[in-house]
Design a protein around this motif. Sequence first.
Motif, mmCIF file in Angstrom:
data_model
loop_
_atom_site.group_PDB
_atom_site.id
_atom_site.type_symbol
_atom_site.label_atom_id
_atom_site.label_comp_id
_atom_site.label_asym_id
_atom_site.label_seq_id
_atom_site.Cartn_x
_atom_site.Cartn_y
_atom_site.Cartn_z
ATOM 1 N N LEU A 560 14.694 0.713 -19.465
ATOM 2 C CA LEU A 560 13.877 -0.434 -19.056
ATOM 3 C C LEU A 560 12.522 -0.354 -19.724
ATOM 4 N N ALA A 561 11.946 -1.508 -20.011
ATOM 5 C CA ALA A 561 10.587 -1.599 -20.532
ATOM 6 C C ALA A 561 9.847 -2.613 -19.678
ATOM 7 N N GLY A 562 8.546 -2.390 -19.453
ATOM 8 C CA GLY A 562 7.854 -3.326 -18.580
ATOM 9 C C GLY A 562 6.352 -3.241 -18.671
ATOM 10 N N LYS A 563 5.716 -4.218 -18.045
ATOM 11 C CA LYS A 563 4.250 -4.261 -17.986
ATOM 12 C C LYS A 563 3.810 -4.838 -16.645
ATOM 13 N N THR A 564 2.908 -4.136 -16.000
ATOM 14 C CA THR A 564 2.324 -4.625 -14.759
ATOM 15 C C THR A 564 1.213 -5.626 -15.078
ATOM 16 N N GLY A 565 0.882 -6.445 -14.089
ATOM 17 C CA GLY A 565 -0.217 -7.377 -14.242
ATOM 18 C C GLY A 565 -0.877 -7.622 -12.901
ATOM 19 N N THR A 566 -2.182 -7.399 -12.837
ATOM 20 C CA THR A 566 -2.928 -7.636 -11.598
ATOM 21 C C THR A 566 -4.221 -8.362 -11.963
ATOM 22 N N THR A 567 -4.467 -9.505 -11.345
ATOM 23 C CA THR A 567 -5.677 -10.268 -11.670
ATOM 24 C C THR A 567 -6.845 -9.834 -10.794
ATOM 25 N N ASN A 568 -8.028 -10.345 -11.109
ATOM 26 C CA ASN A 568 -9.237 -10.000 -10.365
ATOM 27 C C ASN A 568 -9.055 -10.230 -8.867
ATOM 28 N N ALA A 573 -0.085 -10.596 -8.553
ATOM 29 C CA ALA A 573 0.574 -9.337 -8.899
ATOM 30 C C ALA A 573 1.854 -9.648 -9.676
ATOM 31 N N TRP A 574 1.956 -9.116 -10.889
ATOM 32 C CA TRP A 574 3.101 -9.387 -11.779
ATOM 33 C C TRP A 574 3.812 -8.087 -12.153
ATOM 34 N N PHE A 575 5.094 -8.234 -12.437
ATOM 35 C CA PHE A 575 5.775 -7.225 -13.238
ATOM 36 C C PHE A 575 6.719 -7.956 -14.181
ATOM 37 N N ILE A 582 18.744 -7.954 -20.475
ATOM 38 C CA ILE A 582 18.250 -8.887 -19.460
ATOM 39 C C ILE A 582 16.754 -8.711 -19.241
ATOM 40 N N GLN A 583 16.056 -9.836 -19.175
ATOM 41 C CA GLN A 583 14.601 -9.839 -18.973
ATOM 42 C C GLN A 583 14.262 -10.482 -17.624
ATOM 43 N N THR A 584 13.242 -9.946 -16.955
ATOM 44 C CA THR A 584 12.884 -10.426 -15.620
ATOM 45 C C THR A 584 11.366 -10.500 -15.441
ATOM 46 N N ILE A 585 10.924 -11.584 -14.807
ATOM 47 C CA ILE A 585 9.511 -11.757 -14.466
ATOM 48 C C ILE A 585 9.410 -11.924 -12.954
ATOM 49 N N VAL A 586 8.595 -11.089 -12.314
ATOM 50 C CA VAL A 586 8.382 -11.166 -10.863
ATOM 51 C C VAL A 586 6.905 -11.422 -10.602
ATOM 52 N N ASN A 592 -2.572 -20.212 -1.802
ATOM 53 C CA ASN A 592 -3.924 -20.793 -1.785
ATOM 54 C C ASN A 592 -4.943 -19.932 -2.543
ATOM 55 N N ASN A 593 -4.424 -18.995 -3.339
ATOM 56 C CA ASN A 593 -5.282 -18.140 -4.183
ATOM 57 C C ASN A 593 -6.214 -17.214 -3.405
ATOM 58 N N VAL A 594 -5.914 -16.977 -2.142
ATOM 59 C CA VAL A 594 -6.674 -15.988 -1.373
ATOM 60 C C VAL A 594 -6.275 -14.597 -1.870
ATOM 61 N N PRO A 595 -7.232 -13.692 -2.083
ATOM 62 C CA PRO A 595 -6.889 -12.346 -2.560
ATOM 63 C C PRO A 595 -5.950 -11.606 -1.600
ATOM 64 N N MET A 596 -5.061 -10.823 -2.171
ATOM 65 C CA MET A 596 -4.236 -9.913 -1.369
ATOM 66 C C MET A 596 -5.034 -8.625 -1.165
ATOM 67 N N ARG A 597 -4.459 -7.678 -0.472
ATOM 68 C CA ARG A 597 -5.119 -6.374 -0.312
ATOM 69 C C ARG A 597 -5.234 -5.689 -1.669
ATOM 70 N N ARG A 598 -6.191 -4.774 -1.771
ATOM 71 C CA ARG A 598 -6.364 -4.041 -3.026
ATOM 72 C C ARG A 598 -5.150 -3.172 -3.340
ATOM 73 N N SER A 599 -4.352 -2.897 -2.331
ATOM 74 C CA SER A 599 -3.138 -2.105 -2.550
ATOM 75 C C SER A 599 -2.068 -2.887 -3.300
ATOM 76 N N GLU A 600 -2.173 -4.227 -3.270
ATOM 77 C CA GLU A 600 -1.092 -5.054 -3.820
ATOM 78 C C GLU A 600 -1.311 -5.358 -5.296
ATOM 79 N N THR A 601 -1.008 -4.382 -6.118
ATOM 80 C CA THR A 601 -1.055 -4.535 -7.574
ATOM 81 C C THR A 601 0.338 -4.912 -8.075
ATOM 82 N N GLY A 602 0.420 -5.180 -9.361
ATOM 83 C CA GLY A 602 1.733 -5.470 -9.939
ATOM 84 C C GLY A 602 2.683 -4.299 -9.795
ATOM 85 N N GLY A 603 2.150 -3.087 -9.926
ATOM 86 C CA GLY A 603 2.989 -1.899 -9.823
ATOM 87 C C GLY A 603 3.447 -1.592 -8.420
ATOM 88 N N ILE A 604 2.767 -2.136 -7.419
ATOM 89 C CA ILE A 604 3.127 -1.882 -6.025
ATOM 90 C C ILE A 604 3.887 -3.069 -5.417
#
Length: 667
Positions: A560-568, A573-575, A582-586, A592-604
């Motif tokens: 597998l190959a991948g890249k995490t993505g977390t915005t400001n 949160a992306w992976f 097979i390719q997958t985007i999550v 409503n664009n309210v921030p999630m917890r700081r724990s919620e990154t693309g990798g988590i």
Amino acid sequence: MKYILSFFTIIGLAICAWLLYLYSHIRFELDKVINYNPRLTTQIFDKDGKLISNLFSKENRLYVNYDEIPARVIEGLVAIEDTHFFEHNGINLDAISRAIIKDIKAGALVEGASTLTQQLIKTLILTREKKIIRKIKEVLLALKLETVLSKEEILERYLNQVYFGHGYYGIKTAARGYFNKELYELNLKEIAILVGLPRAPSFYDPTRNLKFSLARANQVIQRMNTLGWINAKEYEEAMKSTPKIYDKTLTQNKAPYIVDYVLKTLKDEVKDIKTGGYEINLTLDLDAQRIAKEGLNKAHEKILKRDEYFRNLNKKRGIEKEYDEKGNELSEDRFVKNLNGSFISMENNTGKILAMVGGLNYKDSNFNRVVQSKRQAGSAIKPFIYQAALNMGYSPATKIADISRTYEYKVEDSDETKKWKPKNYGGRYKGLISLREALLYSRNLATINLVTDIGIDIVYNTLKDYGFKNMPYDLTITLGSFVISPFELSQAYSIISNNGTEVKPYIINSIKNRNGTIINFEPEKRYVISPEQAFLTKDIMHDTVIRGTGKRSKVKGLDLAGKTGTTNNNIDAWFCGFSPSIQTIVWFGNDNNVPMRRSETGGIAAIPAFKYFYKNYLKLHPEIKREFEKPDGVRTSIINGKKEYYTNTSKLPTNSIDIPKENQIQF
């Protein structure tokens, strides 16, 4: 006597003239029967022929040709409804005589004595009201119809037109609906139930009144036995039989986000999609769709559990209220209600969509976040920036500065000057690091410095070549500050997963109309970069899964190959990742664009859905390609004691040592 005869002659001529006049006014209505063109249900199937959904307007009808109708069905229908059907010319004079006598005795129209031909006309042209004038019209049209259509053509129209209860029009629809069978698979009792339904379809509906439905079926079987059309053994077995009855929804919509997307895709090309009787075959895999949905929901549950854990932890610490990075109160109700996700998976080399889940719950929201939602890409954009560098001659071993810089800029339409001081996630920096390490650990500062070295104009134009749009012309592009849909991002990532050739995601394989004409859809491909250059980025992303920010996505036995993505502020949160095929985007975030917890990154947040999908898809399809392949134009070398890849474009420093080709190994 002469006057009496003349009187009756005049009366007879007057009746004939009136009948001719009446016929002249209704004869053109036969066109509805002769050129029969009913509303037909469109059916959507997955790639393996599994039904996804029925699309219809008012009447759910699947058409069946006469030569596909079993003889037993014809026998059962004729036996109970019109025994002399193949002998009369549209009307049954004996039956009419019996009906007239009963009507006279009752003082009202209580029995119609309609043949199947008359019933077809009544269903398609006339009303069901019991009036003499309607009956006369019915007789005239039946006599004419029998001179135009064959008996087989009349039966074909009848069995496709009549209502069989439970929303089913036509016998093929009823067979699939009530028994989950094709017509040729029906046993005698099931046939008897079906041909007995048109007399009173709602009353004899086996899903509502099985007792009365079986009694009616037994009448059909007894009649066939009396006529000698079945033998004693068949009669006894059928009379004892009680078939399994299914009570299905009419649409049977197993993938509502998919069906909505198909309707939207075809709205301009197929105007009669709900009445035209099309067969739409998709690239979708219903099994893949199921595990994608499960994976998204399981990842969502983990996010909620983490939220609950931190709330309870804060309460123990005496913290009653929580706030996000913007100072807004992070209330539980707001977070839970607006949190959502999306998932799209496709074949790398074709763009065929295997699974697409537009949200956590279609009933709560039919908004398809895969195609309709535009979100900031964050670090998910970085592989394309590094690809731009590699294409300019940088190599995975090239050193770049992971150090802090402060940028000054002027506010638009103002003389005010502001400062921008970007940071790495975690706040630390490492000095000089290789390009590989910078992407492997998603180093913001290293990436910004790389773009500064390359030139914002080159990076901007390269990203445009890769298909990205509406980007800012400044360094914030480096951190994925522009918005994009998961669908669009999936198309862009195919450049890397498909060895430099972009493929557009698509979901419709073919469309067949009611006449059997088939339109096939083919992949849309665009050459962007060489396979060798794409491989270098793919290899770094593979390394990211092994030991970098995407290491939680590892699945045993599958490259597998991948890249995490977390915005400001952890708003998105992306992976984004892929296997050899097979390719997958999550994506996860609040609508409503309210921030999630700081724990919620693309990798988590996003990786659990990705991993669940590949782990379970591999169980369903152990035959899929397991390992990445290295193009011939990629060579291997040792630099500072570590293996590294290079190409004629992306050359390594002079202190590297080449590994002979015969000693090179794949990933």
